[in-house]
Structures are given as structure tokens and as C-alpha cells.
Write an enzyme that holds these catalytic residues in place. Structure first.
Site, mmCIF file in Angstrom:
data_model
loop_
_atom_site.group_PDB
_atom_site.id
_atom_site.type_symbol
_atom_site.label_atom_id
_atom_site.label_comp_id
_atom_site.label_asym_id
_atom_site.label_seq_id
_atom_site.Cartn_x
_atom_site.Cartn_y
_atom_site.Cartn_z
ATOM 1 C CD GLU A 20 -2.868 -1.122 2.393
ATOM 2 O OE1 GLU A 20 -3.829 -0.336 2.384
ATOM 3 O OE2 GLU A 20 -2.623 -1.882 3.348
ATOM 4 C CB SER A 149 -5.638 -1.129 -0.365
ATOM 5 O OG SER A 149 -5.343 0.007 0.410
ATOM 6 C CE1 TYR A 215 -7.124 4.165 -1.485
ATOM 7 C CE2 TYR A 215 -6.762 1.923 -2.246
ATOM 8 C CZ TYR A 215 -6.888 2.833 -1.209
ATOM 9 O OH TYR A 215 -6.786 2.408 0.080
ATOM 10 N NE ARG A 254 -12.777 2.362 6.272
ATOM 11 C CZ ARG A 254 -11.718 2.136 5.509
ATOM 12 N NH1 ARG A 254 -10.809 3.082 5.299
ATOM 13 N NH2 ARG A 254 -11.544 0.946 4.942
ATOM 14 C CG ASP A 256 -14.167 -1.158 6.099
ATOM 15 O OD1 ASP A 256 -14.469 0.021 6.371
ATOM 16 O OD2 ASP A 256 -13.095 -1.484 5.559
ATOM 17 C CD GLU A 269 -10.632 -4.772 5.845
ATOM 18 O OE1 GLU A 269 -9.501 -4.299 6.061
ATOM 19 O OE2 GLU A 269 -10.939 -5.356 4.790
ATOM 20 C CG ASN A 271 -9.363 -0.570 7.591
ATOM 21 O OD1 ASN A 271 -8.636 -1.128 6.801
ATOM 22 N ND2 ASN A 271 -10.690 -0.742 7.588
ATOM 23 N N GLY A 275 -7.056 5.403 5.045
ATOM 24 C CA GLY A 275 -6.512 6.323 4.068
ATOM 25 C C GLY A 275 -6.900 7.769 4.319
#
Length: 323
Positions: A20, A149, A215, A254, A256, A269, A271, A275
Site C-alpha cells: 500500500e 486496500s 482509488y 475505521r 467496515d 474488518e 483499519n 486512508g
């Protein structure tokens, strides 16, 4: 809001050597620009440098802002080095970082706490693919257990495609998860200090919310308000917070989540260093409650102060967060 000089000299760590890296370079550049604009004495350091620890030890830094994604920056190894140096840093500590980076261990912790996550199998050299398909059904999601990612991830519609998908994931991590596909909608919830940000619903024309959708594409849709009822969104936010805390995550991050066709939620998951690019989700949710990118970066930097927090407040889109 604290004065900029109260933070001292800040090392913004970005880049690194993970898969990443390119995303991290963008996150770090954005964070560095915002902190500098706010008057913070911030210095960018590419964590791929072989003398990284020497730079940190000799740079008269007071704290570190971690903008590294993936292994070597988000998995607890850097956090351990910073602990050893005695340098405060943003976000989660060693344990929370390591658990969140490892999707298998995160699922095991959530299962032990009675929190919902998709049924799964762990791929092995002698796996019976037909038995896995019989147990989990189709479609399936196949992913490296310790990658971010959506790198190495595949959606499998046919049993015959499962071995190839596992091989793709195994190229990134020898530990590969095979999960039941949950297709009722994908959501994400950001957490920053004492704020649980509004949920965002993600919609993409791709087979799933993959690297390209995250992205590169301009037709990915980010819905905030997310379209859920107030009660359903509050329940999703609380589940995200419970999942975050169960992994010993702290500061900011974060979570998800997926909803099935009946609206039941499943944790996907966590994080610990999400990002910070122009396509990123935590800045998007922060804007929905009136937090500018600059104020968000300062709020994240505040997490390096390790101050005790009260009970986090759940914000809805359109509510105004304190700055």
C-alpha cells in the site's frame, strides 16, 4: 483546539515498504500539508528509509503521526519500535494494530465476544474446495488475511474458480480467508477520539469494492447520509465501536461492515490507519459533521496525547462536531 506549538515537533511517517506504499505516500503528503498549514512543526519521513529509527531517535521529535498503511506501519511493528523509543504516536498500540491487521484473529476475537462476522474457512494445501463451497455457499470472497486496500481479493461465483482465487491471495499472504459473500450493502464507520462518525454506504459498478473502486474510479458512490433509518445507523455505529474496542484499538480508525439481504450486520474488518487521500472515507465522514480536513488531522494528532476519553458520541450526518 490546542495551539499548534503544543504538539511540539511532529514526524509524519508515510510511504514504507508495504503493498500500500503508493496510497500511503498520498495520505502522508495530505496530512503533512494540513498540519503544516495549521502551524504545526511537522516533518515528513518516508518509513522505507533504512535509517528510520536513527532519524526518529535523533530528530528531536515530540510525537509521530502515522500515515502508513499495511505491514510495517499498521501491524504493530512500528508501534513497538516507537514505544521502545519512547515517542508518542497517533492511533492504536501494538496489540490493537496487530489484531486489526490480521483478519483471521480479528474474526476470532469478534466471535469470542459474540459479535457478528461472516462465516469463513481458512485455506490450506489440502483444502476440499467442494466441501468449503457446500458449507459456505456461493458467491465467496477470498482474501489475504494480512493485507489491505482489497489487494489480492477476489469474488468467486463458481466453485471451479476458487483454487485460482486462493492462489492470487496466497501471493500476498500464506494465510488466506474464504468468506461467505454478504450482499446486502457495504458500509463503513469512522472513529476519531470521542466521535463515532456517520456511516457511509459504498456503491460500485465493480464486482465488489476493490482497489480500483477505492482509488481509481470516479463512478464509485459514497452515500452519507447512508440511507438507513436513524435507529439502524446508530446500531451500526455502536457495533463498529464495540468491534473496535474488542480488538484493543484506540484513538482513531475505521470499521467496515456488510448488511445481508434482511438488514442484519456483519463485521468485515477494522483499519487502524485508514486512508487520507481525496478518495478516503474518514475525511468524507468528518466533512459530514463539519470537520474540515485540517481539523481532522489535528484531531488525529490529538490521539498521540493519550488523554482519557469519555464515552464516544455517535454522530449523524449533518450534526456538527466540536472542533
Amino acid at each position: 483546539m490546542r495551539r499548534a506549538q503544543d504538539y511540539g515537533r511532529v514526524a509524519v511517517l508515510y510511504g514504507g515498504r508495504s503493498a500500500e506504499r503508493e496510497v500511503s505516500l498520498k495520505s502522508g503528503a495530505a496530512a503533512l500539508a494540513a498540519l503544516t498549514a495549521a502551524g504545526v512543526d511537522a516533518v515528513g519521513i518516508d518509513a522505507a528509509a533504512p535509517d528510520l529509527l536513527a532519524q526518529l531517535a535523533g530528530g528531536a521529535f515530540d510525537r509521530a503521526f502515522i500515515a502508513l498503511h499495511g505491514r510495517g506501519g499498521e501491524d504493530g511493528t512500528l508501534q513497538g519500535a516507537l514505544d521502545w523509543l519512547g515517542l508518542p504516536y497517533t492511533g492504536s498500540g501494538v496489540l490493537g494494530s496487530a489484531l486489526a491487521m490480521d483478519k483471521l484473529r480479528a474474526k476470532q476475537v469478534w466471535q469470542a465476544r459474540g459479535l457478528p462476522t461472516a462465516p469463513y474457512a481458512l485455506a490450506a494445501p489440502d483444502s476440499d474446495w467442494n466441501a468449503i463451497v457446500a458449507a459456505l455457499g456461493l458467491p465467496l470472497m477470498v482474501k489475504p488475511a494480512r493485507e489491505g486496500s482489497s489487494i489480492g481479493m477476489s469474488k468467486v461465483e463458481r466453485a471451479a474458480d476458487l483454487p485460482a482465487a486462493v492462489a492470487t491471495a496466497a501471493a500476498h499472504d500464506p494465510q488466506v480467508l474464504i468468506e461467505r459473500y454478504i450482499g446486502g450493502g457495504e458500509y463503513t464507520v469512522g472513529i476519531v477520539g470521542g466521535r463515532v462518525l456517520p456511516a457511509i454506504k459504498l456503491e460500485t459498478p465493480n464486482a465488489f469494492y476493490d482497489y480500483e473502486a477505492k482509488y481509481l474510479r470516479d463512478d464509485t458512490r459514497y452515500l452519507c447520509p447512508c440511507g438507513l433509518s436513524t435507529a439502524a445507523e446508530r446500531a451500526l455505529q455502536q457495533l463498529a465501536l464495540d468491534a473496535f474496542e474488542a480488538l484493543d484499538c484506540a484513538g482513531w480508525g475505521r470499521v467496515d461492515l456488510l448488511l445481508d439481504a434482511s438488514g442484519a450486520p456483519y463485521l468485515m474488518e477494522a483499519n487502524t490507519v485508514p486512508g487520507l487521500t481525496d478518495h478516503s472515507l474518514v475525511p468524507m465522514a468528518a466533512r459530514a459533521v463539519g470537520l474540515s480536513f485540517e481539523h481532522l488531522m489535528l484531531a488525529i494528532l490529538d490521539t498521540s496525547l493519550h488523554q482519557p476519553q469519555g464515552a464516544p458520541r455517535l454522530f449523524g450526518a449533518g450534526e456538527q462536531a466540536d472542533v
